[in-house]
Design a protein around this motif. Sequence first.
Motif, PDB file in Angstrom:
ATOM      1  N   ARG A  81     -39.196  24.710  60.560  1.00 30.17           N
ATOM      2  CA  ARG A  81     -39.681  23.344  60.356  1.00 30.17           C
ATOM      3  C   ARG A  81     -39.491  22.492  61.613  1.00 30.17           C
ATOM      4  O   ARG A  81     -39.038  21.356  61.558  1.00 30.17           O
ATOM      5  N   SER A  82     -39.864  23.078  62.750  1.00 23.56           N
ATOM      6  CA  SER A  82     -39.751  22.350  64.022  1.00 23.56           C
ATOM      7  C   SER A  82     -41.100  21.971  64.603  1.00 23.56           C
ATOM      8  O   SER A  82     -41.166  21.496  65.740  1.00 23.56           O
ATOM      9  N   SER A  83     -42.180  22.163  63.853  1.00 27.43           N
ATOM     10  CA  SER A  83     -43.512  21.759  64.317  1.00 27.43           C
ATOM     11  C   SER A  83     -43.662  20.247  64.206  1.00 27.43           C
ATOM     12  O   SER A  83     -42.862  19.568  63.544  1.00 27.43           O
ATOM     13  N   ASP A 111     -45.876  18.423  62.555  1.00 28.03           N
ATOM     14  CA  ASP A 111     -46.087  17.939  61.188  1.00 28.03           C
ATOM     15  C   ASP A 111     -44.836  18.087  60.336  1.00 28.03           C
ATOM     16  O   ASP A 111     -44.512  17.192  59.541  1.00 28.03           O
ATOM     17  N   CYS A 112     -44.114  19.201  60.482  1.00 27.28           N
ATOM     18  CA  CYS A 112     -42.893  19.387  59.693  1.00 27.28           C
ATOM     19  C   CYS A 112     -41.814  18.380  60.085  1.00 27.28           C
ATOM     20  O   CYS A 112     -41.164  17.780  59.222  1.00 27.28           O
ATOM     21  N   PRO A 138     -45.600  28.678  74.828  1.00 30.15           N
ATOM     22  CA  PRO A 138     -45.098  28.767  73.444  1.00 30.15           C
ATOM     23  C   PRO A 138     -44.613  30.157  73.081  1.00 30.15           C
ATOM     24  O   PRO A 138     -43.629  30.298  72.341  1.00 30.15           O
ATOM     25  N   ARG A 175     -40.885  30.998  71.918  1.00 32.79           N
ATOM     26  CA  ARG A 175     -40.663  31.653  70.634  1.00 32.79           C
ATOM     27  C   ARG A 175     -39.797  32.896  70.795  1.00 32.79           C
ATOM     28  O   ARG A 175     -38.873  33.148  70.010  1.00 32.79           O
ATOM     29  N   GLN A 217     -43.066  25.930  68.313  1.00 33.11           N
ATOM     30  CA  GLN A 217     -43.895  25.589  67.162  1.00 33.11           C
ATOM     31  C   GLN A 217     -44.792  24.371  67.404  1.00 33.11           C
ATOM     32  O   GLN A 217     -45.531  23.952  66.516  1.00 33.11           O
ATOM     33  N   TRP A 218     -44.758  23.847  68.613  1.00 36.24           N
ATOM     34  CA  TRP A 218     -45.421  22.572  68.901  1.00 36.24           C
ATOM     35  C   TRP A 218     -46.921  22.755  69.106  1.00 36.24           C
ATOM     36  O   TRP A 218     -47.360  23.548  69.921  1.00 36.24           O
ATOM     37  N   LYS A 219     -47.718  22.021  68.354  1.00 29.00           N
ATOM     38  CA  LYS A 219     -49.166  21.979  68.531  1.00 29.00           C
ATOM     39  C   LYS A 219     -49.640  20.550  68.351  1.00 29.00           C
ATOM     40  O   LYS A 219     -49.239  19.873  67.415  1.00 29.00           O
TER      41      LYS A 219
END
Length: 284
Positions: free
Chosen positions: A80-82, A84-85, A146, A150, A210-212
């Motif tokens: 949950r590091s994106s 949106d999360c 990324p 990851r 997780q970043w977008k």
Amino acid sequence: MEPALSPDWPLAEHSRFVRSRPHHWHLQDLGQGPTLLLIHGTGASTHSWRDLMPLLAETYRVVAIDLPGHGFTRLGSRMRSSLDCVSDDLAALCRVEGIDPCAIIGHSAGAAVALRCSAKLGRNAPVIGINPALQPFHGLAGVMFPVAARMMAMAPGLVDMLARSMASSERVGQLLAGTGSKLTRDGTELYARLFRDKRHVEGALLMMAQWKLDGLRADLPKLDTRALFLTGSLDGMVPPIGAVEAASQMRNAEARSLDGFGHLVHEEAPEKVAAILTRWLGAQ
């Protein structure tokens, strides 16, 4: 058990810990009046606001949070590091704590979180982005960075190796020099203390992995959010032109530059930044 917070950490007397699913959050809360929510960037923590917060607290209640996995906020889920999360979980924390910001201030990647949170909290609070990171990596870097983050985040041995390689204040000073900012020795040492913490390094890597920004960038023309993007002309990490371009795509946004400062302009020139922010907020 709450994460250990050293009493000499900046503004530690204003710190508290809150459990809001899925994370165990660290936040700092000072001042009275309308609430400002402060969100730091990738790899930083609440310490980034140490000199700016007391200045803003002369007029506002100022709440700063450590992002999931950063500083003293403990991750409740590695997935949950994106953008949106993180925005969803931060909005949930605000509801749990009754934090109803009149404006949200975000630095670097924190500016993207601020834009998302403003909508999720339901009042479309104005957003101030300090050297906002609103542009994706381009070309091969956009693919490889990324993936590399990851791989490192998922391999404990590699995280340990990275943390050890960044353990010295000299090495951290070299990294910070690449931001275009000049920090004091004490300011550099605070980052060094963070980078020696494996959990902090891992949290930053998970966020990068997780970043977008695709969804947010597509939404920029639809946003009614009133926004100010403040950039340092010497920023060596996030090209200031990105803030100008993002502001041009939004309905009610503007970009301003502070000459002679870098990516950490709010740490280099807190008085100047506070004056600009206070005037802009007072003009609402």
